[in-house]
Design a protein around this motif. Sequence first.
Motif, PDB file in Angstrom:
ATOM      1  N   ALA A 109       0.798  -1.213   0.133  1.00  8.12           N
ATOM      2  CA  ALA A 109      -0.188  -0.098   0.037  1.00  8.12           C
ATOM      3  C   ALA A 109       1.057   1.187   0.201  1.00  8.12           C
ATOM      4  O   ALA A 109       0.638   2.042  -0.840  1.00  8.12           O
ATOM      5  CB  ALA A 109      -1.011  -0.167   1.127  1.00  8.12           C
ATOM      6  N   ASN A 110       1.994   1.415   0.838  1.00  8.97           N
ATOM      7  CA  ASN A 110       2.723   2.526   1.199  1.00  8.97           C
ATOM      8  C   ASN A 110       3.780   2.579   0.343  1.00  8.97           C
ATOM      9  O   ASN A 110       4.490   3.704   0.127  1.00  8.97           O
ATOM     10  CB  ASN A 110       3.145   2.774   2.546  1.00  8.97           C
ATOM     11  CG  ASN A 110       1.778   2.933   3.535  1.00  8.97           C
ATOM     12  OD1 ASN A 110       1.198   3.905   3.503  1.00  8.97           O
ATOM     13  ND2 ASN A 110       1.345   1.647   4.192  1.00  8.97           N
ATOM     14  N   LEU A 111       4.192   1.656  -0.090  1.00 10.24           N
ATOM     15  CA  LEU A 111       5.450   1.556  -1.245  1.00 10.24           C
ATOM     16  C   LEU A 111       5.127   1.738  -2.578  1.00 10.24           C
ATOM     17  O   LEU A 111       6.187   1.760  -3.520  1.00 10.24           O
ATOM     18  CB  LEU A 111       6.520   0.635  -0.769  1.00 10.24           C
ATOM     19  CG  LEU A 111       6.910   0.561   0.632  1.00 10.24           C
ATOM     20  CD1 LEU A 111       7.981  -0.486   0.801  1.00 10.24           C
ATOM     21  CD2 LEU A 111       7.596   1.959   1.001  1.00 10.24           C
ATOM     22  N   LEU A 112       4.018   1.182  -3.034  1.00  6.54           N
ATOM     23  CA  LEU A 112       3.751   0.851  -4.303  1.00  6.54           C
ATOM     24  C   LEU A 112       2.493   1.596  -4.805  1.00  6.54           C
ATOM     25  O   LEU A 112       2.216   2.491  -5.588  1.00  6.54           O
ATOM     26  CB  LEU A 112       3.691  -0.578  -4.611  1.00  6.54           C
ATOM     27  CG  LEU A 112       3.735  -1.022  -6.148  1.00  6.54           C
ATOM     28  CD1 LEU A 112       4.596  -0.399  -7.116  1.00  6.54           C
ATOM     29  CD2 LEU A 112       3.342  -2.599  -6.291  1.00  6.54           C
ATOM     30  N   PHE A 113       1.223   0.976  -4.201  1.00  7.17           N
ATOM     31  CA  PHE A 113       0.031   1.542  -4.821  1.00  7.17           C
ATOM     32  C   PHE A 113      -0.356   2.903  -4.359  1.00  7.17           C
ATOM     33  O   PHE A 113      -0.654   3.631  -5.521  1.00  7.17           O
ATOM     34  CB  PHE A 113      -1.236   0.647  -3.854  1.00  7.17           C
ATOM     35  CG  PHE A 113      -1.039  -0.793  -4.488  1.00  7.17           C
ATOM     36  CD1 PHE A 113      -0.735  -1.119  -5.499  1.00  7.17           C
ATOM     37  CD2 PHE A 113      -1.373  -1.644  -3.470  1.00  7.17           C
ATOM     38  CE1 PHE A 113      -0.611  -2.609  -5.877  1.00  7.17           C
ATOM     39  CE2 PHE A 113      -1.368  -2.886  -3.604  1.00  7.17           C
ATOM     40  CZ  PHE A 113      -0.863  -3.552  -4.919  1.00  7.17           C
ATOM     41  N   PHE A 114      -0.083   3.554  -3.398  1.00  5.02           N
ATOM     42  CA  PHE A 114      -0.354   4.782  -3.210  1.00  5.02           C
ATOM     43  C   PHE A 114       0.585   5.529  -3.932  1.00  5.02           C
ATOM     44  O   PHE A 114      -0.029   6.764  -4.601  1.00  5.02           O
ATOM     45  CB  PHE A 114      -0.281   5.176  -1.578  1.00  5.02           C
ATOM     46  CG  PHE A 114      -1.578   4.939  -0.983  1.00  5.02           C
ATOM     47  CD1 PHE A 114      -2.846   5.072  -1.355  1.00  5.02           C
ATOM     48  CD2 PHE A 114      -1.421   4.381   0.436  1.00  5.02           C
ATOM     49  CE1 PHE A 114      -3.950   4.629  -0.594  1.00  5.02           C
ATOM     50  CE2 PHE A 114      -2.586   3.841   1.071  1.00  5.02           C
ATOM     51  CZ  PHE A 114      -3.821   4.246   0.732  1.00  5.02           C
ATOM     52  N   PRO A 115       1.947   5.618  -3.795  1.00  8.41           N
ATOM     53  CA  PRO A 115       2.650   6.305  -4.926  1.00  8.41           C
ATOM     54  C   PRO A 115       2.428   6.340  -6.392  1.00  8.41           C
ATOM     55  O   PRO A 115       2.359   7.195  -6.961  1.00  8.41           O
ATOM     56  CB  PRO A 115       4.268   5.690  -4.580  1.00  8.41           C
ATOM     57  CG  PRO A 115       4.273   5.160  -3.128  1.00  8.41           C
ATOM     58  CD  PRO A 115       2.586   4.522  -3.155  1.00  8.41           C
ATOM     59  N   VAL A 116       2.080   5.180  -6.789  1.00  4.38           N
ATOM     60  CA  VAL A 116       1.468   5.072  -8.038  1.00  4.38           C
ATOM     61  C   VAL A 116       0.402   5.973  -8.560  1.00  4.38           C
ATOM     62  O   VAL A 116       0.309   6.867  -9.424  1.00  4.38           O
ATOM     63  CB  VAL A 116       1.257   3.640  -8.467  1.00  4.38           C
ATOM     64  CG1 VAL A 116       0.588   3.551  -9.806  1.00  4.38           C
ATOM     65  CG2 VAL A 116       2.618   2.935  -8.546  1.00  4.38           C
ATOM     66  N   ALA A 117      -0.718   5.951  -7.573  1.00  5.08           N
ATOM     67  CA  ALA A 117      -1.767   6.623  -7.662  1.00  5.08           C
ATOM     68  C   ALA A 117      -1.486   8.119  -7.607  1.00  5.08           C
ATOM     69  O   ALA A 117      -1.973   8.901  -8.707  1.00  5.08           O
ATOM     70  CB  ALA A 117      -2.701   6.294  -6.485  1.00  5.08           C
ATOM     71  N   ASN A 118      -0.552   8.527  -6.621  1.00  9.36           N
ATOM     72  CA  ASN A 118      -0.147  10.038  -6.570  1.00  9.36           C
ATOM     73  C   ASN A 118       0.683  10.427  -7.741  1.00  9.36           C
ATOM     74  O   ASN A 118       0.327  11.496  -8.206  1.00  9.36           O
ATOM     75  CB  ASN A 118       0.494  10.338  -5.207  1.00  9.36           C
ATOM     76  CG  ASN A 118      -0.284  10.156  -4.037  1.00  9.36           C
ATOM     77  OD1 ASN A 118      -1.772  10.417  -4.063  1.00  9.36           O
ATOM     78  ND2 ASN A 118       0.374   9.718  -2.866  1.00  9.36           N
ATOM     79  N   LYS A 119       1.316   9.587  -8.397  1.00  6.87           N
ATOM     80  CA  LYS A 119       2.056  10.015  -9.547  1.00  6.87           C
ATOM     81  C   LYS A 119       1.084  10.086 -10.719  1.00  6.87           C
ATOM     82  O   LYS A 119       1.473  11.007 -11.767  1.00  6.87           O
ATOM     83  CB  LYS A 119       3.279   8.914  -9.874  1.00  6.87           C
ATOM     84  CG  LYS A 119       4.160   9.209 -10.969  1.00  6.87           C
ATOM     85  CD  LYS A 119       5.087  10.532 -10.645  1.00  6.87           C
ATOM     86  CE  LYS A 119       6.313  10.675 -11.722  1.00  6.87           C
ATOM     87  NZ  LYS A 119       7.419   9.763 -11.495  1.00  6.87           N
TER      88      LYS A 119
END
Length: 246
Positions: free
Chosen positions: A196-206
């Motif tokens: 969640a915090n190292l992949l999914f949320f950063p991808v969404a924000n990018k």
Amino acid sequence: MDILSLLGIILAFAAILGGNLLEGGVLSSLFNGPAALIVVGGTFAATILQTSWPVLKRAFIQVRWVFVPPYIGMEDGIGKVIDWSVKSRKQGLLGLEGLAEREPERFARKGLQLLVDGAETETIRSILEVDLENREQRDVDSAKVFEAMGGYAPTIGIIGAVMGLIQVMTNLEDPATLGSGIATAFVATIYGVALANLLFFPVANKLRSLTRERSRYEDMMIDGIVAIAEGENPRSIELRLRGFLP
């Protein structure tokens, strides 16, 4: 290639694995098949359940933007608008017809065609803004798919942890099964929180960030095209559009 995105992912997982090694752990302790199946499978299943097929398909196609972002050339866009403005003042709006046919950008091509067709300025703005808003909403929906994954993953990780502890509790008389049950419990939690915090949320924000940049570019193009329709001086148009630059 966006080197920062690639570097960010490498550093994130290197920090987790490196920290585990520095604490005296072994890498094999972080690899657990049942835990991965529960977290990854459950997260994707929940996301698929809440998302329509067109949005899901677009999200997984668009995820490549994280590493290969679309080209958004603000300076190039300003240059193109100024060239159109100069040509329209010399040859009239019909002189832009050849440029419209050769323009590679769909959004800019649509704006040029509206100019050539002699549409009113308010009509041009209205049509292009609807186009921008629809495209922006589709891009935001793609980002929300990964936000949903980031929301589900930790919770699915907790489910995996509880399932592992259930196995431990039901097999207390068999010490051989205690280790695998406890491992599944803790590793599932790590998988959920880490994904969640190292992949999914950063991808969404990018993806959201790239969507904002693209929308700013298209807003600039709308202002430029409308200014051409109104017959503004190329120098005035350039000064106005430079206000969009970051």
